[in-house]
Scaffold this motif. Structure first.
Motif, PDB file in Angstrom:
ATOM      1  N   UNK A  57      -1.671   3.615  15.423  1.00 57.68           N
ATOM      2  CA  UNK A  57      -0.522   3.037  14.728  1.00 57.68           C
ATOM      3  C   UNK A  57       0.389   4.172  14.268  1.00 57.68           C
ATOM      4  N   UNK A  58       1.604   3.825  13.862  1.00 55.03           N
ATOM      5  CA  UNK A  58       2.562   4.825  13.389  1.00 55.03           C
ATOM      6  C   UNK A  58       2.820   4.572  11.911  1.00 55.03           C
ATOM      7  N   UNK A  67       4.769   1.689  10.189  1.00 58.15           N
ATOM      8  CA  UNK A  67       6.021   1.530  10.924  1.00 58.15           C
ATOM      9  C   UNK A  67       5.782   0.666  12.155  1.00 58.15           C
ATOM     10  N   UNK A  68       4.716   0.970  12.862  1.00 52.35           N
ATOM     11  CA  UNK A  68       4.383   0.235  14.087  1.00 52.35           C
ATOM     12  C   UNK A  68       2.877   0.072  14.161  1.00 52.35           C
ATOM     13  N   UNK A  69       2.408  -1.187  14.256  1.00 55.66           N
ATOM     14  CA  UNK A  69       0.978  -1.410  14.406  1.00 55.66           C
ATOM     15  C   UNK A  69       0.371  -2.325  13.358  1.00 55.66           C
ATOM     16  N   UNK A  70       1.175  -3.218  12.759  1.00 56.96           N
ATOM     17  CA  UNK A  70       0.619  -4.125  11.741  1.00 56.96           C
ATOM     18  C   UNK A  70      -0.445  -5.048  12.338  1.00 56.96           C
ATOM     19  N   UNK A 100      10.800   1.466  13.309  1.00 56.25           N
ATOM     20  CA  UNK A 100       9.951   0.269  13.297  1.00 56.25           C
ATOM     21  C   UNK A 100      10.543  -0.824  14.178  1.00 56.25           C
ATOM     22  N   UNK A 101      11.851  -1.005  14.091  1.00 58.02           N
ATOM     23  CA  UNK A 101      12.519  -2.034  14.902  1.00 58.02           C
ATOM     24  C   UNK A 101      12.401  -1.685  16.378  1.00 58.02           C
TER      25      UNK A 101
END
Length: 324
Positions: A57-58, A67-70, A100-101
């Protein structure tokens, strides 16, 4: 080593990859996500049941926000894991949101149209100097949609006399200036490709084509031309709702499929991506190929193209039947 923001002017490229480290799950936050609906538990369950290792994840280091990987984080929680592999990003919060977007339209479960529009409005406020196409590349919308959002909020968004494009180049908003520059490039180098002209003048490929055509006719780069009557557009009764595909970019869509664990970890999914990827070509490339086919093979290749098109049409019908 961490991901760093850099100038974040070239919005088509990502910050450099850094070292992957293990981070405790309870140290992470999922606030300020561009995904208004939150985590899709069914999708997270699919990831939790995947045997193959998932990408790291980030995480935004200053805030420890994901940011990325929820969904990967939720999957780890479902498996009662204590830590998760992660990479850090050290930019400011605005850059973290933009990343994130961009990350969430590139792979995994895509953002909804409403989420992408909301994100575009926010980016317009924090990066008003970015061009419509640059913001479109980040949000997965069409540049026309971003333009409408910009005009709708023009009273709130700071205005600029120049835009930063997807490649990080600053372009003047005066279209005549770009056309004049393209005309100069063509005059000095008649053999330059359309792409080289567009890049050097800071204009679109279509505009570069038009300027070169005018140059060949001996016309000024922005001379008035008689408009071509627009053909009426007939929308098929069973056509897909444009709101579901607005701003869809073919290559970006295939990249999202390629990165989606539910696709990439199955043989049929990988086959599908290979088939789709093989049919994605720039329009200029198609034109060039068509112009260079020997005349005695035009009929044969035309029939083959029609047959492949029919195969894809039938495949699309199968998908629509499953959807119904």
């Amino acid at each position: 080593m961490a991901r760093r923001e850099g100038e974040w002017g070239a919005v088509s490229s990502d910050p450099p990859l850094g070292e992957v480290v293990e981070v405790p799950l309870d140290a992470l936050s999922v606030e300020d996500s561009p995904r208004a609906a939150g985590v899709d538990l069914a999708y997270a369950q699919v990831l939790a049941e995947t045997d193959a290792p998932l990408p790291p994840i980030l995480v935004h280091r200053p805030t420890m926000r994901v940011i990325d990987g929820t969904h990967r984080l939720q999957a780890a929680k479902m498996k009662n894991a204590a830590v998760i592999n992660a990479q850090f990003f050290d930019g400011d919060e605005q850059a973290a949101f933009i990343l994130a977007v961009k990350s969430n339209i590139a792979h995994g479960l895509p953002l909804s149209l409403a989420d992408r529009k909301s994100a575009a409005c926010r980016i317009l406020n924090v990066r008003p100097q970015w061009s419509d196409r640059a913001i479109a590349a980040v949000t997965g919308l069409s540049h026309k949609t971003v333009g409408k959002l910009r005009r709708r909020s023009s009273g709130e968004v700071p205005q600029s006399n120049a835009h930063v494009g997807r490649d990080g180049r600053v372009r003047a908003l005066d279209p005549a200036q770009g056309r004049r520059r393209a005309h100069e490039l063509i005059t000095s180098n008649p053999s330059a490709s359309v792409r080289e002209i567009a890049r050097g003048a800071g204009i679109s490929l279509a505009t570069a084509h038009d300027v070169r055509h005018r140059h060949r006719l001996g016309e000024a780069p922005s001379a008035a031309r008689k408009p071509t009557p627009a053909k009426p557009r007939v929308r098929p009764v069973d056509a897909v709702d444009p709101s579901t595909t607005q701003g869809a970019d073919d290559q970006a869509a295939v990249e999202r499929l390629r990165s989606d664990p539910t696709i990439r970890y199955t043989e049929s999914g990988r086959t599908l991506v290979r088939l789709l990827d093989g049919h994605l070509n720039d329009r200029d490339e198609w034109d060039q190929v068509a112009r260079n086919i020997p005349e005695h093979r035009l009929e044969l290749i035309s029939e083959l193209a029609k047959a492949r098109a029919e195969d894809w049409r039938q495949f699309a019908e199968l998908l629509q039947k499953r959807k119904r």
